[in-house]
Scaffold this active site. Sequence first.
Site, short mmCIF file in Angstrom:
data_model
loop_
_atom_site.label_atom_id
_atom_site.label_comp_id
_atom_site.label_asym_id
_atom_site.label_seq_id
_atom_site.Cartn_x
_atom_site.Cartn_y
_atom_site.Cartn_z
N SER A 272 60.17 77.08 64.48
CA SER A 272 59.78 75.89 65.23
C SER A 272 58.46 75.32 64.76
O SER A 272 58.20 74.13 64.95
CB SER A 272 59.67 76.23 66.72
OG SER A 272 58.69 77.25 66.92
N THR B 212 65.79 82.67 68.39
CA THR B 212 66.22 81.93 67.20
C THR B 212 65.22 80.87 66.77
O THR B 212 65.22 80.47 65.60
CB THR B 212 67.58 81.28 67.46
OG1 THR B 212 67.47 80.40 68.59
CG2 THR B 212 68.65 82.32 67.72
N CYS B 213 64.40 80.39 67.68
CA CYS B 213 63.41 79.38 67.30
C CYS B 213 62.29 79.97 66.46
O CYS B 213 61.56 79.23 65.78
CB CYS B 213 62.83 78.71 68.54
SG CYS B 213 64.06 77.85 69.54
N PHE B 214 62.13 81.31 66.53
CA PHE B 214 61.02 81.95 65.80
C PHE B 214 61.52 83.02 64.84
O PHE B 214 60.72 83.77 64.29
CB PHE B 214 60.04 82.57 66.81
CG PHE B 214 59.58 81.61 67.87
CD1 PHE B 214 60.14 81.65 69.13
CD2 PHE B 214 58.62 80.66 67.60
CE1 PHE B 214 59.74 80.76 70.12
CE2 PHE B 214 58.20 79.78 68.57
CZ PHE B 214 58.78 79.83 69.84
#
Length: 870
Positions: free
Chosen positions: A815, A837-839
């Site tokens: 992100s 999942t963003c990181f």
Amino acid sequence: MASASSSRAMAGLACEKSQLTVKVVSVKPKVHSRQSRINSYVEVMVDGLPSESKKTGKRIGSSELLWNEILIMNVTAQSHLDLKVWSCHTLRNELLGTASISLCNVLKKNGGKMENTQLTLNLQTENKGSVVSGGELTIFLDGPTVDLGSLPNGSAVTEGSQQPGRDPSSMAPASESRHQPPSTNCFGGRSRTHRHSAGAARQNAGNGDQSPSTRVRHRQQVKSPSTANGTVNGDSAGATDAEEERSVVGVTSPPAAVSSETPSSTAATLPVSSVPGEPEEPAPASGTQSPQAAAQAPEALPPGWEQRELPNGRVYYVDHNTKTTTWERPLPPGWEKRVDPRGRYYYVDHNTRTTTWQRPTAEYVRNYEQWQTQRNQLQGAMQQFSQRFLYQSSGAPSDNDPLGPLPPGWEKRQDNGRVYYVNHNTRTTQWEDPRTQGMIQEPALPPGWEMKYTSEGVRYFVDHNTRTTTFKDPRPGFESGNKQGGSPGAYDRSFRWKYHQFRFLCHSNALPSHVKISVSRQTLFEDSFQQIMNMKPYDLRRRLYIIMRGEEGLDYGGIAREWFFLLSHEVLNPMYCLFEYAGKNNYCLQINPASSINPDHLTYFRFIGRFIAMALYHGKFIDTGFTLPFYKRMLNKRPTLKDLESIDPEFYNSIVWIKENSLEECGLELYFIQDMEILGKVTTHELKEGGESIRVTEENKEEYIMLLTDWRFTRGVEEQTKAFLDGFNEVAPLEWLRYFDEKELELMLCGMQEMDMSDWQKNTIYRHYTKNSKQIQWFWQVIKEMDNEKRIRLLQFVTGTCRLPVGGFAELIGSNGPQKFCIDKVGKETWLPRSHTCFNRLDLPPYKSYEQLKEKLLYAIEETEGFGQE
């Protein structure tokens, strides 16, 4: 004077606001020819004020609807309640009937009390221009007790007139007093009169020589207690006609200025007027008028209308043409008030054939006419000004352009002698003419060659075989570039450089803010299709914010990656008959010529084009890739015979055999035609005009092979390909892909397939763990024992996609930019591994054994789905 003060004190008490309990019991509607069961609610409004409006809940019934619901309203003793019964439909609400209540009359009938007073009201509605019964409404009223001395006594009023504030078309003829103009107010005083334009037949005053306007002027000059006895300057009120006698007896002197505000703006704050017999300040002389009074002077009314005022200062209007009254000032000439099916009022201007929600006034009409005049003058001046900067093209005029006009929203411009095109629909620019974009115009460059432009816009060519650049066009018969435009650029094969050039174009054309796309996993295809196609194409360049309904996830990039992966798996599914596998051993996709079995297939291909462009624009990957000839078509390159081998080996072998053997020796008779079968229907296609009668010989065999190869790549898919490219071009112009070849485009869209274990371990970071921790060593041992499918599932579980960026694990994006694969020590040994999942982060609990870690990890990646999982 003492009696007058006492009367005003009692009136003030009656005008104080208090709470009234309205209990809506039931409705018996007359549904006529409507459906047997209706969904309805009741709306109660005080004095026509939207701020004093409340609604009941909705009830479903047929012959009778029961509520027993209580509404608390703020009213005075002189308030009017308007009750409306609405029927709810999917797209609109329908008015079943209306009724009105005068609290003053209810208090009089019940001795000044309202203690659970039951009222059965007749609902009335309009049907084909006439008022009909809409059913019955039963309510209970419960409010404070009011002294009857503070209420008006009531008197007979003119027959045929109507009470102010009631629409003539919606009133019921139930009570005669409801149809009369107001002759008394809540304080017991008589109404004052201001005549602006009345008929001559109504001017038979006692003295016979004095006009209505003269009488009004005298009243403003002299205000004396004699007005309370019915005389004004010797002019007896009883000498007027019958209507005037009933409405002007006991009239007081009018104020210096008459307010023309509508009931909605005056009912909330009504000034207490002077009662008869009390002295007032003298008004200014007839020859002088203060600026404030001049500013508030009423404007001329239409013929037959008259403005009057109640003793409490409230203005109403009399229409002598129809013998009705209303609180609202008459509309300007040419205007009409209407009601839409939802019960909302709007206004029609027959002069300009326009409509508006805002009620027009004479000042509004004047301002609009003045603005229209100034606007026309400004447009004329701007047109003359802009003509001084029009570029006169030295070439042929657009009318004589052989390609015809540009598509809607496109504009042709020139910069330093080089022509470019502006797409105002998507707010982008490009070098390529949109009228020829996607058409195969030139033969392909030799293998290993690439076309580029210098900073001055001069074309040059890159030979990747010898790693050199030149201005000379390597294709025979084509002119070389202009060597005076500078030196050709230095050779650069780096895919990274091309990728950065594309990302630069995307970032420089990005739009602020974000766009929300809310989807459900069960209806992912349908939800995404509806929302993307309903948006403007350039809005899809904003930052994406994907919402998975029913899941606790905040999209910092990870949910968007998974959305691209899942949706690409859906839209490219061959089961939808939009795409098909290229061959038995080739699982890449190509357009299905039989897609026309779906009548909306072209709309779906346009949607898929937008979706693929969004994936490239936002740097996301898709699940399945296309064939290399399809990527060549996107890059406006002509596919070659060699490309046919990968998608149709049998067809390729047949053409190669024709190319390598003599047709005359084999006795093979061929013509420039080819048969094609789609859904059991066989059609014949001519490879060139008149091809049915042109036989293939050794002399024209090369032309036949070239035309047959082109036909094989485009057979039955021309319309589908055009719809796909149009949708793609709406989001990201195809001109932005000119730096790439077909393999690089596939790599950028699909990412890498194979995962390098050493690269994975090298580019993994740890939090609260070290690479020597026993849990980390167990983790890598489990990964090495997995097959490739389970590794891809683990990668998708942690990062949201099974595709890797071009640079492998070292270039994973999170992100906040580059974000390497991370393993964090979080939780207890009884927990399952969790992912962010963003990181690109995996929360791995400190398990006690290798077997426990393997079991928990495999269960997490195989059995869990969605966000917010524990």
